[in-house]
Design an enzyme around this catalytic site. Structure first.
Site, PDB file in Angstrom:
ATOM      1  N   ASP A   1      -4.020   2.336  -5.033  1.00 17.87           N
ATOM      2  CA  ASP A   1      -2.693   2.340  -4.404  1.00 17.87           C
ATOM      3  C   ASP A   1      -2.384   1.104  -3.571  1.00 17.87           C
ATOM      4  O   ASP A   1      -1.439   1.108  -2.810  1.00 17.87           O
ATOM      5  CB  ASP A   1      -2.504   3.612  -3.574  1.00 17.87           C
ATOM      6  CG  ASP A   1      -3.048   3.485  -2.166  1.00 17.87           C
ATOM      7  OD1 ASP A   1      -4.106   2.837  -1.987  1.00 17.87           O
ATOM      8  OD2 ASP A   1      -2.417   4.026  -1.248  1.00 17.87           O
ATOM      9  N   GLU A   2      -3.197   0.059  -3.702  1.00 16.87           N
ATOM     10  CA  GLU A   2      -2.878  -1.116  -2.895  1.00 16.87           C
ATOM     11  C   GLU A   2      -3.241  -2.406  -3.612  1.00 16.87           C
ATOM     12  O   GLU A   2      -4.168  -2.446  -4.417  1.00 16.87           O
ATOM     13  CB  GLU A   2      -3.579  -1.061  -1.530  1.00 16.87           C
ATOM     14  CG  GLU A   2      -5.066  -1.029  -1.640  1.00 16.87           C
ATOM     15  CD  GLU A   2      -5.784  -1.105  -0.291  1.00 16.87           C
ATOM     16  OE1 GLU A   2      -5.399  -1.918   0.573  1.00 16.87           O
ATOM     17  OE2 GLU A   2      -6.737  -0.338  -0.127  1.00 16.87           O
TER      18      GLU A   2
ATOM     19  N   ASP B   1       0.859  -1.201   0.000  1.00 17.74           N
ATOM     20  CA  ASP B   1       0.000   0.000   0.000  1.00 17.74           C
ATOM     21  C   ASP B   1       0.891   1.245   0.000  1.00 17.74           C
ATOM     22  O   ASP B   1       1.749   1.409   0.868  1.00 17.74           O
ATOM     23  CB  ASP B   1      -0.895  -0.050   1.245  1.00 17.74           C
ATOM     24  CG  ASP B   1      -1.937   1.061   1.271  1.00 17.74           C
ATOM     25  OD1 ASP B   1      -3.122   0.747   1.466  1.00 17.74           O
ATOM     26  OD2 ASP B   1      -1.564   2.238   1.121  1.00 17.74           O
TER      27      ASP B   1
HETATM   28  P1  TTP Z   1      -5.201   5.008   1.518  1.00 17.19           P
HETATM   29  O1  TTP Z   1      -4.200   3.970   1.106  1.00 17.19           O
HETATM   30  O2  TTP Z   1      -6.237   4.634   2.496  1.00 17.19           O
HETATM   31  O3  TTP Z   1      -4.438   6.265   2.140  1.00 17.19           O
HETATM   32  P2  TTP Z   1      -3.092   6.943   1.714  1.00 17.19           P
HETATM   33  O4  TTP Z   1      -2.371   6.172   0.655  1.00 17.19           O
HETATM   34  O5  TTP Z   1      -3.366   8.373   1.378  1.00 17.19           O
HETATM   35  O6  TTP Z   1      -2.264   6.936   3.046  1.00 17.19           O
HETATM   36  P3  TTP Z   1      -1.622   5.703   3.802  1.00 17.19           P
HETATM   37  O7  TTP Z   1      -1.888   4.484   2.984  1.00 17.19           O
HETATM   38  O8  TTP Z   1      -0.160   6.025   3.894  1.00 17.19           O
HETATM   39  O9  TTP Z   1      -2.290   5.680   5.146  1.00 17.19           O
HETATM   40  O10 TTP Z   1      -5.938   5.580   0.260  1.00 17.19           O
HETATM   41  C1  TTP Z   1      -5.287   5.745  -0.992  1.00 17.19           C
HETATM   42  C2  TTP Z   1      -5.796   6.983  -1.694  1.00 17.19           C
HETATM   43  O11 TTP Z   1      -7.202   6.905  -1.832  1.00 17.19           O
HETATM   44  C3  TTP Z   1      -5.516   8.267  -0.942  1.00 17.19           C
HETATM   45  O12 TTP Z   1      -4.228   8.797  -1.226  1.00 17.19           O
HETATM   46  C4  TTP Z   1      -6.633   9.144  -1.381  1.00 17.19           C
HETATM   47  C5  TTP Z   1      -7.783   8.198  -1.672  1.00 17.19           C
HETATM   48  N1  TTP Z   1      -8.731   8.259  -0.562  1.00 17.19           N
HETATM   49  C6  TTP Z   1      -9.845   9.084  -0.669  1.00 17.19           C
HETATM   50  O13 TTP Z   1     -10.054   9.723  -1.700  1.00 17.19           O
HETATM   51  N2  TTP Z   1     -10.710   9.168   0.385  1.00 17.19           N
HETATM   52  C7  TTP Z   1     -10.516   8.478   1.549  1.00 17.19           C
HETATM   53  O14 TTP Z   1     -11.324   8.597   2.493  1.00 17.19           O
HETATM   54  C8  TTP Z   1      -9.380   7.624   1.651  1.00 17.19           C
HETATM   55  C9  TTP Z   1      -9.124   6.838   2.913  1.00 17.19           C
HETATM   56  C10 TTP Z   1      -8.517   7.545   0.577  1.00 17.19           C
HETATM   57 MG    MG Z   2      -2.131   4.111   0.836  1.00 16.39          MG
END
Ligand code: TTP
Ligand code: MG
Length: 365
Positions: free
Chosen positions: A99-100, A4
């Site tokens: 992103d994951e 991720d």
């Molecule tokens: P995540 O992987 O949940 O968050 P992140 O990559 O920003 O941070 P980290 O993994 O380091 O905790 O989500 C991936 C992307 O999805 C995030 O960059 C933006 C989008 N997203 C939203 O648009 N709304 C949300 O509520 C969440 C959680 C994520």
């Molecule tokens: Mg992320």
């Protein structure tokens, strides 16, 4: 492994604009538009800024934060690159969102290739290709790997050894388990079950009475047991949107407005799927429920919203006759070309769509 990316949207913004690096960045629309934070850079998270928080709150907590509007197309592009790097390690990649992904690296692990080394190399490869950091959790199953990837973010790497799954999970809050949201957490807490370890020791009957049919699988997860396979995504054949009107419409500004709305929605889903489409399909249902579709194709794929709107409009022009009344209009994009594929990279993938707005979305394979 579960991989991720860290603060994905914000990291891409910092990548593309060096002035943002090392600074608190929030990605989302303006507070006047009552927008929410999609994500915040780790520098902004120190101030308590979180995803899904109103932008106004975020900027109050961290007034020096730099707000950037999201650029989904760019994130899709980078996402395609990252997934392509994942696929150099194994073809068994199951993307969960932009992103994951889960990666099944079972066949890669041997006495000479420890999973730590494989994960470290993957992190280095992602960084070399995209300059972004990814956090990785590795374990014998999905539940544990996913939780592990989150534990040491950002730039984390956590490997849970085989046999250590239950012990790894035990001290963590029940909320860390997949599918345990605030309501389930509350229910479990009221029953004195705050950690996954406490949950793991509860009886099946107790958990079933608290959680209903989800009880048994939750209990299994809490005990570190999960045998779901990593399922590589299949190519999605179509994305689109359609809407049924509250009352039938003749051709005119109202129908054209609805057509525009579904076409934009279809375009948005296309961008989210990291694909372009060669074919635009217009679907119409008449008052008598007769349903037709008309399509046009171009040699090149497009994800351009205005182009899709105008092609759908041209299809309507060609078919509509005096006196026709319609109860539904839909726009679907087919003959998809994945962005990663279009760039000459291997791999097909898409993400599952979240429903938004009141139009009905469809994806079918
Ligand atoms: P995540 O992987 O949940 O968050 P992140 O990559 O920003 O941070 P980290 O993994 O380091 O905790 O989500 C991936 C992307 O999805 C995030 O960059 C933006 C989008 N997203 C939203 O648009 N709304 C949300 O509520 C969440 C959680 C994520
Ligand atoms: Mg992320």
């Amino acid at each position: 492994m579960h991989a991720d990316l860290d603060a994905f949207y914000a990291s891409v913004e910092q990548l593309d604009n060096p002035e943002l690096r090392g600074k608190p960045v929030v990605v989302g629309g303006p507070p006047e538009a009552r927008a929410v934070v999609t994500t915040a850079s780790y520098e902004a998270r120190v101030f308590g800024v979180r995803s899904a928080m109103p932008m106004s709150t975020a900027l109050r907590l961290c007034p020096q934060a730099i707000r950037v509007s999201p650029r989904f197309e760019r994130y899709g592009e980078i996402s395609g690159e990252v997934m392509a790097v994942f696929r150099t390690l194994t073809p068994v990649v199951e993307p969960l969102s932009m992103d994951e992904a889960f990666l099944d690296v079972t066949k890669r692990v041997s006495r000479y290739q420890r999973v730590e080394d494989i994960a470290r190399r993957l992190k280095a490869d992602v960084k070399a290709k995209t300059k972004l950091t990814v956090s990785i959790g590795a374990a014998t199953n999905k539940t544990v790997a996913k939780i592990a990837s989150d534990l040491m973010k950002p730039d984390g790497l956590v490997v849970v050894p085989a046999g250590g799954e239950a012990a790894f999970l035990a001290p963590l809050p029940v909320r860390s388990l997949w599918g345990v949201g605030p309501r389930a957490e509350e229910t479990l807490k009221n029953a004195g079950l705050e950690t996954i370890g406490q949950l793991a020791e509860a009886s099946e009957a107790q958990i079933e009475s608290l959680m209903g049919s989800r009880g048994p699988s939750l209990l299994q997860m809490a005990r570190g047991l999960d045998d779901r396979p990593v399922e590589p995504d299949h190519e999605r054949k179509s994305v689109g949107a359609e809407t049924t009107f509250p009352r039938d419409l003749a051709d005119g500004p109202e129908l054209r407005g609805e057509l525009r709305r579904v076409a934009l929605d279809a375009a948005r889903r296309l961008v989210k799927s990291e694909a372009t489409a060669r074919t635009v399909v217009l679907k119409l249902r008449y008052t008598n429920f007769q349903t037709i579709s008309r399509q046009n194709s171009a040699p090149e794929g497009t994800a351009d919203a205005e182009e899709i709107v105008s092609r759908a409009g041209a299809l309507l022009d060609a078919v509509v006759a005096e006196g026709d009344m319609f109860r539904l209009v839909g726009v679907h994009c087919t003959n998809l070309i994945e962005v990663a594929e279009a760039k000459g990279q291997l791999g097909l993938w898409s993400e599952s769509d979240a429903e938004t707005g009141d139009t009905e979305g469809t994806e079918f394979s």
